[in-house]
Design a protein around this motif. Structure first.
Motif, PDB file in Angstrom:
ATOM      1  N   ILE A  46      28.636  -7.492  -5.505  1.00 26.65           N
ATOM      2  CA  ILE A  46      28.580  -6.106  -5.049  1.00 26.65           C
ATOM      3  C   ILE A  46      27.545  -5.952  -3.941  1.00 26.65           C
ATOM      4  O   ILE A  46      26.723  -6.830  -3.704  1.00 26.65           O
ATOM      5  N   VAL A  47      27.621  -4.820  -3.267  1.00 26.57           N
ATOM      6  CA  VAL A  47      26.655  -4.465  -2.232  1.00 26.57           C
ATOM      7  C   VAL A  47      26.026  -3.130  -2.621  1.00 26.57           C
ATOM      8  O   VAL A  47      26.732  -2.145  -2.834  1.00 26.57           O
ATOM      9  N   PHE A  48      24.707  -3.118  -2.737  1.00 24.20           N
ATOM     10  CA  PHE A  48      23.973  -1.874  -2.939  1.00 24.20           C
ATOM     11  C   PHE A  48      23.623  -1.342  -1.568  1.00 24.20           C
ATOM     12  O   PHE A  48      23.267  -2.107  -0.671  1.00 24.20           O
ATOM     13  N   TYR A  49      23.707  -0.024  -1.388  1.00 21.76           N
ATOM     14  CA  TYR A  49      23.349   0.571  -0.106  1.00 21.76           C
ATOM     15  C   TYR A  49      22.801   1.972  -0.330  1.00 21.76           C
ATOM     16  O   TYR A  49      22.979   2.554  -1.404  1.00 21.76           O
ATOM     17  N   LEU A  50      22.120   2.493   0.659  1.00 17.65           N
ATOM     18  CA  LEU A  50      21.600   3.845   0.582  1.00 17.65           C
ATOM     19  C   LEU A  50      22.641   4.791   1.152  1.00 17.65           C
ATOM     20  O   LEU A  50      22.990   4.705   2.331  1.00 17.65           O
ATOM     21  N   ASP A  51      23.169   5.661   0.311  1.00 22.22           N
ATOM     22  CA  ASP A  51      24.124   6.673   0.750  1.00 22.22           C
ATOM     23  C   ASP A  51      23.309   7.774   1.439  1.00 22.22           C
ATOM     24  O   ASP A  51      22.631   8.557   0.772  1.00 22.22           O
ATOM     25  N   VAL A  52      23.337   7.785   2.764  1.00 21.50           N
ATOM     26  CA  VAL A  52      22.474   8.693   3.515  1.00 21.50           C
ATOM     27  C   VAL A  52      22.846  10.160   3.316  1.00 21.50           C
ATOM     28  O   VAL A  52      21.986  11.028   3.348  1.00 21.50           O
ATOM     29  N   LYS A  53      24.111  10.435   3.063  1.00 25.52           N
ATOM     30  CA  LYS A  53      24.547  11.824   2.868  1.00 25.52           C
ATOM     31  C   LYS A  53      23.924  12.416   1.607  1.00 25.52           C
ATOM     32  O   LYS A  53      23.445  13.542   1.601  1.00 25.52           O
ATOM     33  N   TYR A  54      23.948  11.653   0.511  1.00 25.45           N
ATOM     34  CA  TYR A  54      23.439  12.154  -0.769  1.00 25.45           C
ATOM     35  C   TYR A  54      22.038  11.632  -1.096  1.00 25.45           C
ATOM     36  O   TYR A  54      21.485  11.964  -2.130  1.00 25.45           O
ATOM     37  N   LYS A  55      21.495  10.779  -0.218  1.00 26.36           N
ATOM     38  CA  LYS A  55      20.166  10.191  -0.412  1.00 26.36           C
ATOM     39  C   LYS A  55      20.023   9.544  -1.791  1.00 26.36           C
ATOM     40  O   LYS A  55      19.088   9.820  -2.538  1.00 26.36           O
ATOM     41  N   GLU A  56      21.029   8.696  -2.121  1.00 24.99           N
ATOM     42  CA  GLU A  56      20.979   7.979  -3.387  1.00 24.99           C
ATOM     43  C   GLU A  56      21.494   6.560  -3.208  1.00 24.99           C
ATOM     44  O   GLU A  56      22.204   6.267  -2.247  1.00 24.99           O
ATOM     45  N   VAL A  57      21.109   5.685  -4.131  1.00 22.93           N
ATOM     46  CA  VAL A  57      21.563   4.299  -4.095  1.00 22.93           C
ATOM     47  C   VAL A  57      22.970   4.254  -4.679  1.00 22.93           C
ATOM     48  O   VAL A  57      23.235   4.801  -5.750  1.00 22.93           O
ATOM     49  N   ALA A  58      23.883   3.616  -3.956  1.00 27.17           N
ATOM     50  CA  ALA A  58      25.266   3.479  -4.406  1.00 27.17           C
ATOM     51  C   ALA A  58      25.661   2.015  -4.265  1.00 27.17           C
ATOM     52  O   ALA A  58      24.907   1.210  -3.720  1.00 27.17           O
ATOM     53  N   TRP A  59      26.839   1.650  -4.765  1.00 32.17           N
ATOM     54  CA  TRP A  59      27.298   0.273  -4.612  1.00 32.17           C
ATOM     55  C   TRP A  59      28.810   0.206  -4.583  1.00 32.17           C
ATOM     56  O   TRP A  59      29.506   1.094  -5.057  1.00 32.17           O
ATOM     57  N   VAL A  60      29.292  -0.857  -3.941  1.00 32.74           N
ATOM     58  CA  VAL A  60      30.720  -1.151  -3.851  1.00 32.74           C
ATOM     59  C   VAL A  60      30.883  -2.651  -4.009  1.00 32.74           C
ATOM     60  O   VAL A  60      29.923  -3.407  -3.885  1.00 32.74           O
ATOM     61  N   SER A  61      32.118  -3.090  -4.243  1.00 34.08           N
ATOM     62  CA  SER A  61      32.366  -4.529  -4.325  1.00 34.08           C
ATOM     63  C   SER A  61      32.222  -5.132  -2.932  1.00 34.08           C
ATOM     64  O   SER A  61      32.410  -4.446  -1.927  1.00 34.08           O
ATOM     65  N   LEU A  62      31.889  -6.410  -2.875  1.00 29.96           N
ATOM     66  CA  LEU A  62      31.757  -7.083  -1.579  1.00 29.96           C
ATOM     67  C   LEU A  62      33.042  -6.977  -0.773  1.00 29.96           C
ATOM     68  O   LEU A  62      33.007  -6.781   0.438  1.00 29.96           O
ATOM     69  N   LYS A  63      34.191  -7.097  -1.434  1.00 37.32           N
ATOM     70  CA  LYS A  63      35.455  -7.060  -0.692  1.00 37.32           C
ATOM     71  C   LYS A  63      35.744  -5.682  -0.105  1.00 37.32           C
ATOM     72  O   LYS A  63      36.456  -5.569   0.879  1.00 37.32           O
ATOM     73  N   ASP A  64      35.163  -4.620  -0.690  1.00 37.01           N
ATOM     74  CA  ASP A  64      35.374  -3.265  -0.179  1.00 37.01           C
ATOM     75  C   ASP A  64      34.255  -2.796   0.739  1.00 37.01           C
ATOM     76  O   ASP A  64      34.323  -1.710   1.299  1.00 37.01           O
ATOM     77  N   ALA A  65      33.222  -3.610   0.911  1.00 35.70           N
ATOM     78  CA  ALA A  65      32.027  -3.190   1.640  1.00 35.70           C
ATOM     79  C   ALA A  65      32.318  -2.778   3.076  1.00 35.70           C
ATOM     80  O   ALA A  65      31.676  -1.883   3.611  1.00 35.70           O
ATOM     81  N   ASN A  66      33.300  -3.407   3.704  1.00 36.27           N
ATOM     82  CA  ASN A  66      33.567  -3.058   5.113  1.00 36.27           C
ATOM     83  C   ASN A  66      34.295  -1.724   5.266  1.00 36.27           C
ATOM     84  O   ASN A  66      34.503  -1.272   6.370  1.00 36.27           O
ATOM     85  N   THR A  67      34.659  -1.079   4.181  1.00 32.32           N
ATOM     86  CA  THR A  67      35.333   0.227   4.272  1.00 32.32           C
ATOM     87  C   THR A  67      34.364   1.391   4.126  1.00 32.32           C
ATOM     88  O   THR A  67      34.754   2.528   4.266  1.00 32.32           O
ATOM     89  N   ILE A  68      33.095   1.093   3.865  1.00 26.66           N
ATOM     90  CA  ILE A  68      32.111   2.145   3.646  1.00 26.66           C
ATOM     91  C   ILE A  68      31.391   2.454   4.960  1.00 26.66           C
ATOM     92  O   ILE A  68      30.782   1.576   5.566  1.00 26.66           O
ATOM     93  N   ASP A  69      31.443   3.703   5.393  1.00 26.57           N
ATOM     94  CA  ASP A  69      30.824   4.109   6.655  1.00 26.57           C
ATOM     95  C   ASP A  69      29.316   3.883   6.643  1.00 26.57           C
ATOM     96  O   ASP A  69      28.735   3.578   7.676  1.00 26.57           O
ATOM     97  N   ASP A  70      28.682   4.078   5.498  1.00 21.30           N
ATOM     98  CA  ASP A  70      27.228   3.977   5.426  1.00 21.30           C
ATOM     99  C   ASP A  70      26.717   2.553   5.554  1.00 21.30           C
ATOM    100  O   ASP A  70      25.533   2.319   5.670  1.00 21.30           O
ATOM    101  N   LEU A  71      27.608   1.567   5.494  1.00 23.89           N
ATOM    102  CA  LEU A  71      27.173   0.181   5.640  1.00 23.89           C
ATOM    103  C   LEU A  71      27.216  -0.190   7.099  1.00 23.89           C
ATOM    104  O   LEU A  71      26.766  -1.146   7.540  1.00 23.89           O
TER     105      LEU A  71
END
Length: 71
Positions: A46-71
């Motif tokens: 998985i990839v943990f990232y900072l969701d800048v919109k909600y200012k919270e730590v979120a995560w997605v699977s590595l295979k889905d990581a390229n679909t997240i705007d915040d990454l």
């Protein structure tokens, strides 16, 4: 002091993230700046990232990581 605060601000990653190529277990707390999240169940690849919109730590699977705007 003021200079220390300046240096800390300059050192912050704009879009912080942590890639986990293996397992992370329940009870682990992941923090970025003043935001943190505690893992409730075991997860893998998985990839943990900072969701800048909600200012919270979120995560997605590595295979889905390229679909997240915040990454």
């Amino acid at each position: 002091g003021e200079k220390e605060d300046e240096l800390l601000d300059e050192a912050r990653a704009e879009k912080p993230r942590i890639k986990v190529k293996g397992a992370v277990y329940e009870g682990i707390t992941v923090s970025f700046f003043n935001s943190s999240s505690t893992i409730r169940e075991r997860a893998e690849n998985i990839v943990f990232y900072l969701d800048v919109k909600y200012k919270e730590v979120a995560w997605v699977s590595l295979k889905d990581a390229n679909t997240i705007d915040d990454l």
